[in-house]
Design an enzyme around this catalytic site. Structure first.
Site, PDB file in Angstrom:
ATOM      1  N   LYS A 287      -4.052   3.805   0.508  1.00 40.33           N
ATOM      2  CA  LYS A 287      -3.153   4.016  -0.611  1.00 40.33           C
ATOM      3  C   LYS A 287      -3.599   3.115  -1.759  1.00 40.33           C
ATOM      4  O   LYS A 287      -4.260   2.103  -1.539  1.00 40.33           O
ATOM      5  CB  LYS A 287      -1.710   3.752  -0.210  1.00 40.33           C
ATOM      6  CG  LYS A 287      -1.430   2.465   0.538  1.00 40.33           C
ATOM      7  CD  LYS A 287       0.022   2.447   1.002  1.00 40.33           C
ATOM      8  CE  LYS A 287       0.341   1.233   1.857  1.00 40.33           C
ATOM      9  NZ  LYS A 287      -0.082   1.393   3.258  1.00 40.33           N
TER      10      LYS A 287
ATOM     11  N   SER B 210       7.309   4.138   1.475  1.00 41.90           N
ATOM     12  CA  SER B 210       7.249   2.683   1.342  1.00 41.90           C
ATOM     13  C   SER B 210       6.359   2.274   0.166  1.00 41.90           C
ATOM     14  O   SER B 210       5.615   1.314   0.247  1.00 41.90           O
ATOM     15  CB  SER B 210       6.750   2.047   2.639  1.00 41.90           C
ATOM     16  OG  SER B 210       5.523   2.629   3.045  1.00 41.90           O
TER      17      SER B 210
ATOM     18  N   ASP C  16      -2.171  -2.002  -2.749  1.00 46.19           N
ATOM     19  CA  ASP C  16      -2.127  -0.615  -2.284  1.00 46.19           C
ATOM     20  C   ASP C  16      -0.769   0.051  -2.482  1.00 46.19           C
ATOM     21  O   ASP C  16      -0.642   1.256  -2.249  1.00 46.19           O
ATOM     22  CB  ASP C  16      -2.579  -0.503  -0.822  1.00 46.19           C
ATOM     23  CG  ASP C  16      -1.696  -1.259   0.165  1.00 46.19           C
ATOM     24  OD1 ASP C  16      -0.720  -1.899  -0.272  1.00 46.19           O
ATOM     25  OD2 ASP C  16      -1.999  -1.219   1.373  1.00 46.19           O
ATOM     26  N   ARG C  17       0.231  -0.685  -2.941  1.00 51.13           N
ATOM     27  CA  ARG C  17       1.551  -0.088  -3.167  1.00 51.13           C
ATOM     28  C   ARG C  17       1.884  -0.092  -4.647  1.00 51.13           C
ATOM     29  O   ARG C  17       1.324  -0.867  -5.418  1.00 51.13           O
ATOM     30  CB  ARG C  17       2.633  -0.844  -2.384  1.00 51.13           C
ATOM     31  CG  ARG C  17       2.406  -0.797  -0.884  1.00 51.13           C
ATOM     32  CD  ARG C  17       3.510  -1.509  -0.128  1.00 51.13           C
ATOM     33  NE  ARG C  17       3.187  -1.540   1.287  1.00 51.13           N
ATOM     34  CZ  ARG C  17       4.035  -1.281   2.276  1.00 51.13           C
ATOM     35  NH1 ARG C  17       5.288  -0.977   1.997  1.00 51.13           N
ATOM     36  NH2 ARG C  17       3.657  -1.347   3.533  1.00 51.13           N
TER      37      ARG C  17
ATOM     38  N   ARG D 196      -1.030  -9.288  11.947  1.00 50.79           N
ATOM     39  CA  ARG D 196      -0.296 -10.104  10.976  1.00 50.79           C
ATOM     40  C   ARG D 196       0.532 -11.141  11.714  1.00 50.79           C
ATOM     41  O   ARG D 196       1.284 -10.814  12.636  1.00 50.79           O
ATOM     42  CB  ARG D 196       0.618  -9.235  10.109  1.00 50.79           C
ATOM     43  CG  ARG D 196      -0.141  -8.326   9.177  1.00 50.79           C
ATOM     44  CD  ARG D 196       0.790  -7.535   8.278  1.00 50.79           C
ATOM     45  NE  ARG D 196       0.061  -6.581   7.466  1.00 50.79           N
ATOM     46  CZ  ARG D 196       0.624  -5.669   6.704  1.00 50.79           C
ATOM     47  NH1 ARG D 196       1.947  -5.589   6.633  1.00 50.79           N
ATOM     48  NH2 ARG D 196      -0.109  -4.836   5.987  1.00 50.79           N
TER      49      ARG D 196
ATOM     50  N   ASP E 238       1.670  -4.536  -5.221  1.00 53.89           N
ATOM     51  CA  ASP E 238       1.998  -5.516  -4.193  1.00 53.89           C
ATOM     52  C   ASP E 238       0.864  -6.500  -3.946  1.00 53.89           C
ATOM     53  O   ASP E 238      -0.106  -6.575  -4.696  1.00 53.89           O
ATOM     54  CB  ASP E 238       2.372  -4.808  -2.895  1.00 53.89           C
ATOM     55  CG  ASP E 238       1.182  -4.127  -2.232  1.00 53.89           C
ATOM     56  OD1 ASP E 238       0.282  -3.679  -2.956  1.00 53.89           O
ATOM     57  OD2 ASP E 238       1.154  -4.040  -0.989  1.00 53.89           O
TER      58      ASP E 238
ATOM     59  N   LYS F  81      -7.471  -7.099   9.050  1.00 53.19           N
ATOM     60  CA  LYS F  81      -7.605  -5.734   9.550  1.00 53.19           C
ATOM     61  C   LYS F  81      -9.029  -5.240   9.338  1.00 53.19           C
ATOM     62  O   LYS F  81      -9.746  -5.707   8.455  1.00 53.19           O
ATOM     63  CB  LYS F  81      -6.597  -4.786   8.906  1.00 53.19           C
ATOM     64  CG  LYS F  81      -6.903  -4.338   7.490  1.00 53.19           C
ATOM     65  CD  LYS F  81      -5.962  -3.192   7.125  1.00 53.19           C
ATOM     66  CE  LYS F  81      -6.249  -2.660   5.730  1.00 53.19           C
ATOM     67  NZ  LYS F  81      -5.446  -1.460   5.431  1.00 53.19           N
TER      68      LYS F  81
ATOM     69  N   ASP G  56      -1.719  -6.787  -1.883  1.00 48.21           N
ATOM     70  CA  ASP G  56      -3.121  -6.386  -1.755  1.00 48.21           C
ATOM     71  C   ASP G  56      -3.478  -5.167  -2.589  1.00 48.21           C
ATOM     72  O   ASP G  56      -4.584  -4.643  -2.480  1.00 48.21           O
ATOM     73  CB  ASP G  56      -3.486  -6.150  -0.291  1.00 48.21           C
ATOM     74  CG  ASP G  56      -2.799  -4.927   0.312  1.00 48.21           C
ATOM     75  OD1 ASP G  56      -1.695  -4.590  -0.153  1.00 48.21           O
ATOM     76  OD2 ASP G  56      -3.363  -4.323   1.235  1.00 48.21           O
TER      77      ASP G  56
ATOM     78  N   THR H 241       4.079   7.141  10.163  1.00 45.73           N
ATOM     79  CA  THR H 241       3.866   6.084   9.183  1.00 45.73           C
ATOM     80  C   THR H 241       2.582   5.328   9.519  1.00 45.73           C
ATOM     81  O   THR H 241       2.297   5.066  10.677  1.00 45.73           O
ATOM     82  CB  THR H 241       5.069   5.132   9.167  1.00 45.73           C
ATOM     83  OG1 THR H 241       6.215   5.851   8.689  1.00 45.73           O
ATOM     84  CG2 THR H 241       4.820   3.935   8.276  1.00 45.73           C
TER      85      THR H 241
ATOM     86  N   SER I 139      -0.544  -7.638   3.058  1.00 46.42           N
ATOM     87  CA  SER I 139      -0.003  -6.631   2.155  1.00 46.42           C
ATOM     88  C   SER I 139       1.142  -7.165   1.292  1.00 46.42           C
ATOM     89  O   SER I 139       0.950  -8.075   0.497  1.00 46.42           O
ATOM     90  CB  SER I 139       0.444  -5.404   2.948  1.00 46.42           C
ATOM     91  OG  SER I 139       0.794  -4.343   2.085  1.00 46.42           O
ATOM     92  N   HIS I 140       2.333  -6.632   1.471  1.00 47.85           N
ATOM     93  CA  HIS I 140       3.476  -6.941   0.621  1.00 47.85           C
ATOM     94  C   HIS I 140       4.289  -8.118   1.153  1.00 47.85           C
ATOM     95  O   HIS I 140       5.346  -8.432   0.602  1.00 47.85           O
ATOM     96  CB  HIS I 140       4.379  -5.707   0.525  1.00 47.85           C
ATOM     97  CG  HIS I 140       4.800  -5.186   1.864  1.00 47.85           C
ATOM     98  ND1 HIS I 140       3.899  -4.616   2.738  1.00 47.85           N
ATOM     99  CD2 HIS I 140       5.999  -5.155   2.490  1.00 47.85           C
ATOM    100  CE1 HIS I 140       4.538  -4.250   3.834  1.00 47.85           C
ATOM    101  NE2 HIS I 140       5.813  -4.568   3.721  1.00 47.85           N
TER     102      HIS I 140
END
Length: 542
Positions: A375, A364, A280-281, A21, A276, A125, A278, A343, A112-113
């Protein structure tokens, strides 16, 4: 026709827990993205003639890097690429596609977020054949290759049309552009009792879902409104935008405050959720109660049997080390194991593949199960809706009954973002130097029982991951955990996790930060946060 382009290494392409990232201007340097993609291909083994899944969260630079990845996949010998229409593919949906179609792996373009836009964040990734993030042995190999790379291969073919579903060719490689939502929605229908949820919504139960102008918009629109019958307008900000509409697509009490306020208001929706960048959250909010991710994992685990996919019970539960110990208490009552991992979702992959765990979660705002190897934000929301529909109780009632049965883990995370990296590392090094002397020391009413730098011994492959966070455990069961996050793109983020267990139901309605006041003061005292970072308060409290 493919060509080989000479290149030279960049010295900053070490992947973190979720790939590489950086800011967009870094990725737009000549050869930067190409170097990293070629390093992936050079490190993952024999994929000649195999299938690669490609997709992203729609953020700025997504389409351009997808075109580059397709052409490089063709030049390197993949037999087929499957890419989400419009370049869109949520991270859990990508995991499902890899698994369902037995692809060799996948490249997911996301940060991601993190915020998106011309000067914001981008990421790449690699996910392996099990659908999960590449393990450390692969990311380490990729990094080593980035330091030596001297050429990359790419096709000179024209760009592929990403907006029309169908197949085409890039050199000898087939390119299939597919509906990014259909397979995922089909999977969700197999996991959950859509009839029960549909009936609950038809009876007047109201949900509000904020997609934050990110990738879950099309998924939530199709599933919640089209298939489950939620009224039009139940899904907010459902169009994925390159800059997320100016939102910071991180579903928490700071960045999804408008949703929280709406659900908490008089006459507000019965249940609110957000996802979020992508997909996954997740954040879940019941009318009258914010449900912490740690509590959410525990409550979902205790009630998972109410959903068709989990009616046979759970093999085990896994949580990241900083996540509260609420899930441990559920596992103990169910008579199953609860695994404590570092994590990073990749650490759950071995447990899921070995059928040692069924549900996994991180504090998270990430929760998931063995249906994919990532996730999954929308999955968590649907499991909550399934539980609410079957139990016929409000989210607040379910949370209060859970606390009464298992006790309440008061829990909070304090983030200090954008700290100078040297100062952050110095703080952690100083803490490590104190570990041996901390047991037995006292602070106010707290007495330190144990202190360590968490190391994880993988029960499946025997690998050891060290320096995963500093834990300070107190005699009353409370904890303070310190770790540096690997998900940002500038400076360092110090995360401080605070947890106090309260078994007494008469004390379950107290204010969280007040309950944790002694732990907050201790964290400042032992780590010298203000002195070492110049920060007198966290950037974000969740």
């Amino acid at each position: 026709m493919s060509v080989t382009i000479p290149t030279t290494p960049f010295n900053d392409q070490k992947p973190g827990t979720s790939g590489l990232r950086k800011k967009v201007p870094v990725f737009t340097q000549p050869h930067y993205a190409e170097n990293f993609i070629q390093a992936i291909f050079d490190s993952i083994g024999d994929f000649k003639g195999k299938t690669l899944v490609i997709g992203g969260d729609g953020r700025y630079l997504n389409r351009e890097v997808i075109q580059t990845t397709i052409k490089m996949a063709a030049a390197n010998g993949f037999g087929k690429v499957m890419v989400g229409q419009g370049g869109i593919l949520s991270t859990p949906a990508a995991s499902n596609m890899i698994r369902k179609y037995q692809a060799f792996g996948g490249i997911i373009l996301s940060a991601s977020h993190n915020p998106g836009g011309p000067n914001e964040d981008f990421g790449i990734k690699y996910n392996t054949a099990n659908g999960g993030p590449a393990p450390e042995k692969i990311t380490d190999a990729i990094y080593e290759r980035t330091k030596l790379i001297d050429r990359y291969r790419i096709s000179e073919a024209d760009d592929v049309s990403l907006d029309a579903i169908g197949t085409s060719k890039v050199d000898d490689m087939e390119v299939e552009v597919f509906d990014p939502v259909a397979d995922y929605a089909e999977l969700m229908e197999q996991l959950f009792d859509f009839d029960a949820i549909r009936s609950h919504i038809a009876s007047g139960f109201r949900i509000s879902f904020d997609a934050m102008s990110a990738v879950t918009g099309p998924y939530a629109k199709e599933i919640l409104e089209n298939r489950l019958g939620a009224p039009e307008g139940s899904v907010l900000n459902f169009e994925p935008l390159e800059d997320f509409g100016g939102h910071h697509p991180d579903p928490n009490l700071v960045h999804a405050k408008a949703l929280y306020d709406a659900v908490m208001s008089d006459g507000g929706p019965d249940f609110g959720a957000a996802s979020d960048g992508d997909g996954d959250r997740n954040m879940v909010v019941g009318h009258g109660v914010f449900i912490t991710p740690s509590d959410s994992l525990a409550i979902l685990a205790a009630n998972a049997h109410l959903a068709p996919a989990y009616k046979g019970g759970l093999a085990g539960i896994a949580r990241s080390m900083p996540t509260s110990q609420a899930a441990d208490r559920v596992a103990e009552k169910l008579g199953i194991d609860c695994y404590e991992t570092p994590t990073g979702w990749k650490f759950f992959g071995n447990l899921l593949d070995a059928s040692k765990a069924t549900l996994c979660g991180e504090e998270s705002f990430g929760t998931g199960s063995n249906h994919v190897r990532e996730k999954d934000g929308l999955w968590a929301v649907l499991l909550w809706l399934n539980i609410l529909a079957v139990r016929g109780e409000s989210a607040l009632e379910i949370v209060r009954k859970h606390w009464a049965e298992y006790g309440r883990n008061y829990y909070s995370r304090h983030d200090y973002e954008g700290i100078e990296t040297e100062a952050a590392n110095g703080l952690m090094d100083a803490l490590r130097g104190k570990l041996e002397t901390l047991p037995g020391t006292t602070f106010r009413d707290l007495t330190v029982a144990e202190a360590d730098d968490f190391a994880y011994h993988d029960p499946v492959d025997g690998s050891i991951s060290r320096k995963q966070g500093i834990r300070i455990l107190f005699e009353n069961g409370s904890r303070v955990v310190f770790r540096l996050s690997g998900t940002g793109t500038s400076g360092a983020t110090l995360r401080v996790y605070l947890e106090h267990y309260e078994p007494d139901p008469t004390r379950h309605e107290e204010e969280t930060q007040e309950t944790l006041a002694d732990l907050i003061a201790y964290a400042e005292h032992v780590a010298e946060i203000a002195k070492r970072t110049g920060r007198t308060a966290p950037t974000v409290i969740t």
